[in-house]
Design a protein around this motif. Sequence first.
Motif, mmCIF file in Angstrom:
data_model
loop_
_atom_site.group_PDB
_atom_site.id
_atom_site.type_symbol
_atom_site.label_atom_id
_atom_site.label_comp_id
_atom_site.label_asym_id
_atom_site.label_seq_id
_atom_site.Cartn_x
_atom_site.Cartn_y
_atom_site.Cartn_z
ATOM 1 N N ILE A 166 0.820 -1.226 0.000
ATOM 2 C CA ILE A 166 0.000 0.000 0.000
ATOM 3 C C ILE A 166 0.846 1.265 0.000
ATOM 4 N N PRO A 174 -2.907 3.046 -0.695
ATOM 5 C CA PRO A 174 -3.961 2.564 0.208
ATOM 6 C C PRO A 174 -5.328 2.371 -0.463
ATOM 7 N N PRO A 192 -1.402 -5.044 5.402
ATOM 8 C CA PRO A 192 -0.700 -4.139 4.488
ATOM 9 C C PRO A 192 0.817 -4.280 4.623
ATOM 10 N N TYR A 195 5.090 -0.241 2.903
ATOM 11 C CA TYR A 195 4.770 1.168 3.156
ATOM 12 C C TYR A 195 5.507 1.618 4.414
ATOM 13 N N ASN A 196 5.792 2.939 4.462
ATOM 14 C CA ASN A 196 6.427 3.563 5.633
ATOM 15 C C ASN A 196 7.805 2.987 5.960
ATOM 16 N N ALA A 205 -1.780 5.181 6.339
ATOM 17 C CA ALA A 205 -2.309 3.810 6.298
ATOM 18 C C ALA A 205 -3.754 3.727 6.764
ATOM 19 N N PHE A 208 -6.260 2.757 4.226
ATOM 20 C CA PHE A 208 -6.396 1.354 3.807
ATOM 21 C C PHE A 208 -7.535 0.751 4.624
ATOM 22 N N ALA A 217 -2.939 -4.586 10.736
ATOM 23 C CA ALA A 217 -1.753 -3.793 10.385
ATOM 24 C C ALA A 217 -0.632 -4.136 11.371
#
Length: 226
Positions: A166, A174, A192, A195-196, A205, A208, A217
């Motif tokens: 995402i 997302p 997810p 990302y990050n 996030a 998402f 998550a």
Amino acid sequence: MKITFLGHSAFYLTDGDHRVLIDPFLTGNPVAPSTPGLTAADINPTHIALTHGHDDHLGDTVAIAKRTGATVIAPFELGEYIGTLGVENIELGGSGGCIKLSFGCLCFTQAFHSSSTDNGRYMGPACGMVVYLGGHRIYHAGDTALFSDMALIGELYTPHVAIVPIGDRFTMGPMHGSKAVDLIKPSVCAIPCHYNTWPPITVDASQFKPAACKVEALKPGESMEL
Ligand code: NI
Ligand code: MN
């Protein structure tokens, strides 16, 4: 079975007997956990499964495979390349194909993304994968754009869990990731990833939020049980 997130796109799936490590980018991964047993130096997989050849997925594969003797499962060109680096146990596959393994099986799926290493050397098509382990089916989409045949992947493999990128820029963001999960319809949850890890793939996030299932998550180093 237990699913542990190792940051970025790396996951460790274990059913007690078998330990499948996906896309083990740990060294140089700023969010990789330092937990004993989960580091590049001491993780002990029986299998390493790769979606594609980019460095943030191939990661520590060669060093871990040489240290542990783990079998590496990879798309054809990527697996051949890893063989030239001295890894002995390799299972080659390709998008659409399933491979029977000691823990169950692994089916490669398509992904809309590129795959290269070593300054642009072609590593075949990028893939996603469905891992059958401990009576569960985990779909890791790899790095990919959204595509409508994710619905077909959901129908064919009926995954319990969908792991989707995402982080945007190189993959789905997302919103597209949410749509992906709504096409896949996993029966338990969506996780997810990708990302990050760094500023270019930092996203909100909270955007998402698929309708089809709950979101787990996981933070790097965290696990969930199925
Ligand atoms: Ni990639
Ligand atoms: Mn990537």
